[in-house]
Design a protein around this motif. Sequence first.
Motif: not given
Lengths: 213, 269
Positions: A21, A57, A60-64, A77
């Motif tokens: 993160y 996540r 789902l492609g919500l985070i790198r 995503g």
Amino acid sequence: MTTAAGPSDALVIAESLQVVYQRGATPAIDEIDLTVAPGEGLLVVGEPGSGKSTLLRALLGLIRFGGALTVLGGYPGTPAVAAHVGWGPQGKGFADGQSPRSVVEMVARLRRTGSDTLAATVARALEDAGIEATVADRVTNDVEIVRRTSLACAVVGDPRLVVLDDPWEFEETVAAISAVRARGGAVVAASNDPGGLPSLLGRTLTLVDGVAA
Amino acid sequence: MSAFVLLVRVDMMREVRRRWFIGVLVAGFVASVMVAIGATMASQNDDAFRAGGASVLLLGGLVAALGLGATAFWRDIQSGALGLVAATGAPRGAIASSRAVSRLVLLAGTIAVWTVTLVVGALVSGLGLHGPFVVHALAQFLTLALTLLATAAASTVLGPWVAAIIGLMMHITAQATVNLAAAADVGRLGNANRLAQVAYNMLPHTIVSPMIAEMQNRDAGGPAAPQFEINSVPVPIHPSTIGSVVWTIAWCAFLLWLCFVGIRQRNLN
């Protein structure tokens, strides 16, 4: 973690998956290898903060993320992939200010899938999630209704891959997971209080501090 | 229906039901009616109407712009609402632009309701049709749009209260830029004249309507536009030029782009 399915058949393939993160911080998940084949289920378990939601996540492609991750043969995503992935978020804030029907209808329109008409697709998803017509059009903070709405969002339009974060174990949850697997789809769920989900989903991945135990 | 149109519609349908938004809309409406009624009883009724109406648009509009901007992204990023939309395949650009546009439409609708109420109230009260006031409402909307977009851009990375403070600072900066440039024009800032002009050429501007400039210069603008003085000597304020309007619109476009970048870059829940 291996399965009988070859990589070309798998709905999810992850190799050395890593999520960091903040630069320099300890990875939230690290060195995750994963394959989910058609008809399979996978339950991700672990303590709060172990990386369960982070893994979902990433799918789902919500985070790198770092490493290799393929979902339905494509990059997570992207619209072409997301149209066939159902997502049931945790908590109840995702539906804030909206009725169950309006949330599910929005998801169905964005996903643009299903052979039925939109109204019929939405009505079936609400019914499959156990949301009665009398409450489907009301904006509510009732946590049970919102958790059922999360399930309806995940299954509307019969997606090939269903991802559930902290699903409540309703009778309808059990039926929905079984139905997805029976038609050759796959289900990935995360929970820190799994109850009867392990036997329902078949396989379990335990995360400890972001690493597969 | 495109993802953009769908998301604009969903967001607007949700926000118009928020209690705070309904409260601001109704409070502004009631204040507009009171201004129209009060103006008929005042001796300088035209000035009273215009100053009162301008105050409703500024103060009420500021609350609406800050509220709509501050709640544009952060809350729904944290709750998972935007994550649900993104996971379902909506492009991030559509998510960012639809949120900004829906909030701008709601702000425009709010300003329109109050303006129509004021103009009709003035007409009914025998004050005549106030064309200059309508022009002022348009100018005020553009300034508030700048504030809203600055707040919304901040809300992609900051919580609502901090985003609202940043939006308010943008509003104050835009007003100060115009005032300082006016002071520099008449050589009131000494060595800082050039600095004020540089700031004017770089920073966004509030849009000053001809009506409010004229009232401000004769100290009749009320709370919305008090006379600008330096060392107790009034500084004349000029109406915004077309160039200033275009510059502020360009700043709005830049802030919209920042919303887009903010949503594209960040992780969603």
